[in-house]
Design an enzyme around this catalytic site. Structure first.
Site, PDB file in Angstrom:
ATOM      1  N   GLU A  30      -0.713  15.766  33.087  1.00  0.00           N
ATOM      2  CA  GLU A  30       0.570  15.840  33.817  1.00  0.00           C
ATOM      3  C   GLU A  30       0.564  16.137  35.333  1.00  0.00           C
ATOM      4  OE1 GLU A  30      -0.277  17.346  31.125  1.00  0.00           O
ATOM      5  OE2 GLU A  30       1.382  17.089  29.627  1.00  0.00           O
ATOM      6  N   HIS A  34       7.208  25.307  22.773  1.00  0.00           N
ATOM      7  CA  HIS A  34       7.996  23.991  22.735  1.00  0.00           C
ATOM      8  C   HIS A  34       9.368  23.883  22.570  1.00  0.00           C
ATOM      9  CE1 HIS A  34       3.670  22.979  21.747  1.00  0.00           C
ATOM     10  NE2 HIS A  34       4.111  21.854  21.846  1.00  0.00           N
TER      11      HIS A  34
END
Lengths: 351, 338
Positions: free
Chosen positions: A71, A140
């Site tokens: 990322e 998450h």
């Protein structure tokens, strides 16, 4: 009459948010060769949450790029490509992952226009999934709206339905600034995520923009203003329907974008109802709920008939087990309770 | 200060390229020397970083000029460079508008961003230069620029200048891998000045020679010893040409010298005794001057003229900055969005 109804039904295209996002991206890619998509599992898989489905097949792997699990690199690369004339749409699979790439987002993407006196533009869209409710625990399931909205230089948008999802995506891609596009997993229309049906609505086929900074009054009312984003809008609509059974007329406002924030629509609504409930699935403290209440308090606190209420995520990491997570999440019943608290609270008299 | 257009043979500098490099080294050095003097205005007898015409942190590049000129001699304005918190020498060699850059360092309205960025945030879109204050931050954006050129089929490479400390950042590894797997026209230049502020390379880095890390990405790696301007020119020429021809990224580590502190005000107590004197004896500007004398017959008279021109260029930029107005404070609220 019947004939008319049939015609409307025939023209209706009910899309999920996932499909609406993919359609907006595809339409922009057809007309603007500088638009491309990259991220993890966005090509062959079509995105873990379905919002890039079909793009690889139409545009090929030069413009629809699966990235390594890097990322930092690909978020930085999006900044570099955007500064060089491209319009990357880049996916951060879960917003919770921002910790491994935030430097590129808030120190580069968000500041390069400013540091260059406006000579460098960073027209990138960062789309990222938010929200819980399906037992995915604390890395998450977060929303983190305020984390992004707090830092200057990024526009932050949070669609609650497929119509807005498409129009806001089109506007985001055409915008010359970094846009953080935060879609809620529970609204995405992925069956396996326990989808909220209210998010799947009619979406026109042609491309259209929804301007940033324009909240939508999704239900009109006169007794209380319920201000929400994303999933909170659906909770609020359900709560408003139940409150109507009690004879309470609730107005529901979908902010749609957090940056820019449509403070006027919120203020005008509260000026009318005199009561405010803010609903947010992000953490309670230092967040959207506080910002909305501050907006009223700062401009004219005398429009309030009672202390505002907030229904937000408690200041705890998101727990895994179902009873604990459901206990912590906002829901329609909590909004209704908030209304009753608000009615019980001391009513102010302004003389 | 025009430099030659790209040549087929990039390995040996032409006479014009040698003089181009020398002039830019001089401009860079004189700029740093001027800044050094002006920086202390208002900061004596008590050092206060916020005081004086040039406030804030100041990282000078004295001694690292070969890295900038040896690489940028092969670059054109359309090539993209990201630099570090120690950016002036690279900005000079990349052709950043000197007047506007110095005005930016002073925080004036005529600066590149009108005073919003300062010395660590120099952006000149006209020559595709940017720098930043975070170690390793420029890696991803330079890779992204290289990606952009490849996708658009447009000429240009992405070059990220970083320090030797930055190779221990995750951003370095991720960006190198991404550039390699996508075979992008990208070059990393590691300016190894041996020191991450006060921590020696040997104490922070598991391998003495970071060029070996190129093997991890399946790309060519080079190490240049002893701040050698010509050797930098040679390997950068090779790497940049390979990138332009679609041969993918390269990694170059340059052993360079930091002749100043990490930032102004740094007492440099961590340096071993004698190190700085030893480095100053190898000042790359003197080396270059001597080479031009022996190779190109540079006379003292010619040299004086070149030196005077470089000094005048810097003085003009400093005067421009000094005479420029400060921005009106409320302009701070502008340019957040464009």
């Amino acid at each position: 009459m019947n004939e008319q109804v049939t015609t409307v039904a025939a023209n209706e295209r009910r899309l999920t948010i996932a499909r609406a996002m993919a359609e907006a991206i595809a339409q922009e890619m057809r007309t603007d060769p500088s638009v491309f998509v990259m991220g993890e599992d966005i090509a062959k898989l079509g995105g873990v949450f379905g919002n890039t489905r079909g793009l690889l097949e139409e545009f090929g792997n030069e413009r629809v790029r699966d990235t390594p699990i890097s990322e930092t690199a690909f978020m930085g690369a999006a900044v570099g490509a955007a500064s060089d004339g491209m319009r990357p749409v880049v996916e951060l699979m879960f917003v919770d992952f921002f910790g491994v790439c935030f430097d590129a987002i808030y120190n580069s993407a968000a500041k390069n226009a400013y540091f260059s006196g406006g000579n460098v533009k960073v027209p990138m869209v960062l789309m990222t999934s938010t929200g819980g409710g399906y037992c995915d625990a604390g890395q998450h399931s977060q929303c983190l709206y305020a984390t992004f909205a707090h830092l200057p230089g990024m526009k932050v948008i949070t669609p609650s339905n497929a119509y807005d999802a498409k129009g806001l995506m089109t506007s985001a891609i055409r915008d010359n600034n970094p846009v953080i596009y935060m879609f809620h997993k529970g609204l995405q229309g992925m069956g396996w995520l326990g989808t909220e049906p209210g998010a799947t609505v009619h979406v026109p086929e042609e491309a259209y923009e929804i301007p940033f900074g324009k909240a939508a009054i999704v239900r009109e009312g006169s007794d209380v203003s319920i201000v929400a984003v994303g999933m909170g809008v659906h909770h609020s609509l359900k709560a408003a329907a139940k409150l109507a059974e009690e004879g309470v007329s609730a107005e529901v406002i979908d902010l749609r974008t957090l940056v820019p924030l449509d403070r006027d629509t919120v203020f005008n609504s509260v000026a009318k109802t005199g009561r405010l409930i803010v609903v947010d699935e992000d953490y309670k403290s230092y967040g959207v709920t506080g910002e909305i209440i501050a907006t009223i308090a700062e401009r004219d606190v005398s429009i309030l008939k009672a202390s505002p209420q907030r229904v937000a995520y408690p200041d705890i990491p998101i727990p895994f087990t179902r009873p604990m997570e459901q206990f912590a999440l906002p829901n329609p019943d909590k909004i209704i309770s908030a209304y009753h608290n608000l009615k019980r609270a001391r009513t102010w008299r302004w003389l | 200060m025009e430099k030659n257009s790209l040549q087929e043979e990039n390995l040996t500098p032409t006479k014009e390229q040698k003089f181009w490099m020398y002039r830019n080294m001089l401009v860079s050095r004189f700029l740093e020397e001027s800044i050094e003097q002006i920086y202390l205005e208002g900061k004596k007898p008590v050092f206060n970083m916020a005081a004086g015409p040039i406030p804030g942190e100041m990282h000078l590049s004295n001694g690292q000029e070969p890295c900038a000129v040896g690489v940028c001699a092969h670059l054109q304005p359309f090539d993209v460079v990201t630099a570090t918190h120690r950016p002036h020498h690279i900005a000079v060699a990349k052709g950043v508008n000197l007047n506007k850059m110095v005005a930016e360092i002073f925080g004036k309205s005529t600066g590149l961003s009108g005073g919003r960025g300062g010395h660590m945030h120099i952006f000149d879109a006209d020559v595709n230069f940017a720098c930043s204050g975070i170690i390793g931050q420029g890696m991803g954006p330079a890779v992204g620029a290289a990606l952009s050129r490849k996708m658009q089929g447009k000429e240009g490479v992405g070059v990220a200048f970083i320090g030797e400390g930055a190779v221990n950042q995750g951003a370095f590894h991720e960006a190198m891998n991404l550039a390699a797997v996508w075979k992008l026209p990208f070059i990393t230049i590691i300016e190894d000045n041996q020191w991450g502020i006060s921590v020696a390379k040997s104490e922070s880095t598991a391998v003495p020679d970071n060029s070996v890390r190129a093997q991890a990405y399946g790309i060519p790696g080079y190490q240049v010893r002893d701040n050698d301007t010509y050797e930098i020119f040679r390997v950068a020429g090779e790497a940049i040409e390979r990138a332009r021809k679609g041969g993918g990224p390269s990694l170059i580590e340059i052993e360079t010298y930091r002749l100043a502190g990490h930032f102004m005000g740094d007492a440099e107590g961590y340096r071993p005794p004698g190190e700085l004197d030893g480095l100053k004896a190898k000042d790359p500007i003197n080396v270059m001057r001597a080479r031009l004398g022996s190779e190109e017959g540079l006379t003292d008279e010619q040299n004086d003229r070149i030196v005077a021109e470089a000094r005048a260029t810097v003085d003009a930029a400093v005067n421009f900055a000094r005479e420029s107005a400060y921005p009106s404070p409320e302009e701070a609220l502008e340019k957040v969005f464009v």
